[in-house]
Design a protein around this motif. Structure first.
Motif, mmCIF file in Angstrom:
data_model
loop_
_atom_site.group_PDB
_atom_site.id
_atom_site.type_symbol
_atom_site.label_atom_id
_atom_site.label_comp_id
_atom_site.label_asym_id
_atom_site.label_seq_id
_atom_site.Cartn_x
_atom_site.Cartn_y
_atom_site.Cartn_z
ATOM 1 N N HIS A 6 0.836 -1.205 0.000
ATOM 2 C CA HIS A 6 0.000 0.000 0.000
ATOM 3 C C HIS A 6 0.868 1.252 0.000
ATOM 4 N N ALA A 42 -5.205 -4.881 0.789
ATOM 5 C CA ALA A 42 -5.398 -6.009 1.711
ATOM 6 C C ALA A 42 -6.431 -7.013 1.220
ATOM 7 N N ARG A 43 -7.243 -6.637 0.249
ATOM 8 C CA ARG A 43 -8.190 -7.603 -0.316
ATOM 9 C C ARG A 43 -7.485 -8.608 -1.230
ATOM 10 N N ASP A 87 -7.563 2.985 1.343
ATOM 11 C CA ASP A 87 -7.330 2.105 2.492
ATOM 12 C C ASP A 87 -8.120 0.812 2.330
ATOM 13 N N GLY A 88 -7.439 -0.305 2.536
ATOM 14 C CA GLY A 88 -8.089 -1.610 2.486
ATOM 15 C C GLY A 88 -8.087 -2.278 1.130
ATOM 16 N N GLU A 89 -7.814 -1.523 0.045
ATOM 17 C CA GLU A 89 -7.857 -2.123 -1.292
ATOM 18 C C GLU A 89 -6.771 -3.183 -1.461
#
Length: 265
Positions: free
Chosen positions: A50, A62-63, A58-60
């Motif tokens: 990231h 981690a998927r 945020d979080g993209e």
């Protein structure tokens, strides 16, 4: 150089490359994107990817990371990306792929690509640890990828220096293209409240006007970022003489023309 190099490097994001990653067990385009582009970083956690990629919400990341490493390895992802990208490029340039001049263009591009400074450029430095392919088309793609990511690392530094975060950068790009932020393909998936907060923050800084368009200050900031990005990218080509750079540009222009013609066909 950006306009000539970018289309060569970004064949990595094409359908053929995606299909090669789907064959490894990836679920969708973005799994393949992260596996291929992040592979030179090794088994870096999502937080690191990231930070290096800079412009994902945020979080993209981690998927997809580390999930993709349950389906393939960084080493395999690097090989699949190189092989399938070279296939796409070879098809795109047709008979030029076998022309003697391509070897020269690939060699000049590779010389530039491995000569740039690595300080502060994490993704470019990671790519520099990989072997340069011997086959000319693959070597040209690899060189273009190095030059693209060298420029990209510099662009991130320019954004950071101007206090522009990743999602904010996408808003500025949308406005540069003459569209509202919520219509931009890298932003429309964001929750409405999250995107509104980003736009409001840019408005508070005087970059966005009351109706969501560029202010003069916003446009000038975008122009300064672009100018600094160009300046930071330039040292990659210092390895080449003026004549060699002209020769490289001429060769890349032929490749661009061939790819354009075949896309029309």
């Amino acid at each position: 150089m950006f306009e000539l190099i970018e289309p060569i490097a970004t064949v990595s994001f094409s359908k053929v490359v995606t299909e090669a990653f789907l064959a490894l067990g990836m679920r969708n385009y973005w799994d393949g994107y992260f596996a291929g582009r992040a592979a030179p970083l090794g088994l870096a956690p999502a937080e690191v990817v990231h930070a290096v990629f800079y412009n994902f919400a945020d979080g993209e990341v981690a998927r997809h990371v580390p999930w993709v490493w349950g389906k393939t390895t960084p080493e395999e992802a690097i090989a699949v990306r190189e092989r399938s990208s070279a296939t796409v490029l070879r098809r795109g340039i047709g008979v030029l792929a076998e022309a003697p001049g391509l070897v020269r263009v690939a060699d000049l591009a590779a010389r530039a690509a491995v000569s740039a400074p690595t300080e502060g450029r994490a993704l470019y430095a990671a790519l520099r640890t990989l072997d340069v392919p011997a086959e000319p088309v693959a070597r040209l793609w690899h060189a273009a990828t190095l030059l693209r990511e060298h420029r990209g690392d510099g662009h991130n530094a320019a954004l950071l220096a101007h206090g522009i975060g990743g999602t904010e950068a996408h808003v500025l790009m949308a406005l540069t293209l003459g569209m509202r932020a919520e219509k931009f393909d890298r932003l429309h998936h964001l929750p409405t409240a999250r995107l509104a907060a980003v736009v409001d923050g840019l408005r508070d800084r005087g970059f966005v006007d009351a109706v969501g368009g560029f202010t003069d200050a916003g446009r000038q900031t975008r122009e300064r970022i672009d100018a600094l990005t160009d300046e930071l990218a330039a040292p990659a080509y210092d390895e080449l003489s003026a004549d060699e750079l002209d020769e490289l540009i001429a060769g890349l222009e032929l490749i661009a023309a061939a790819r354009y013609k075949r896309s029309d066909d």
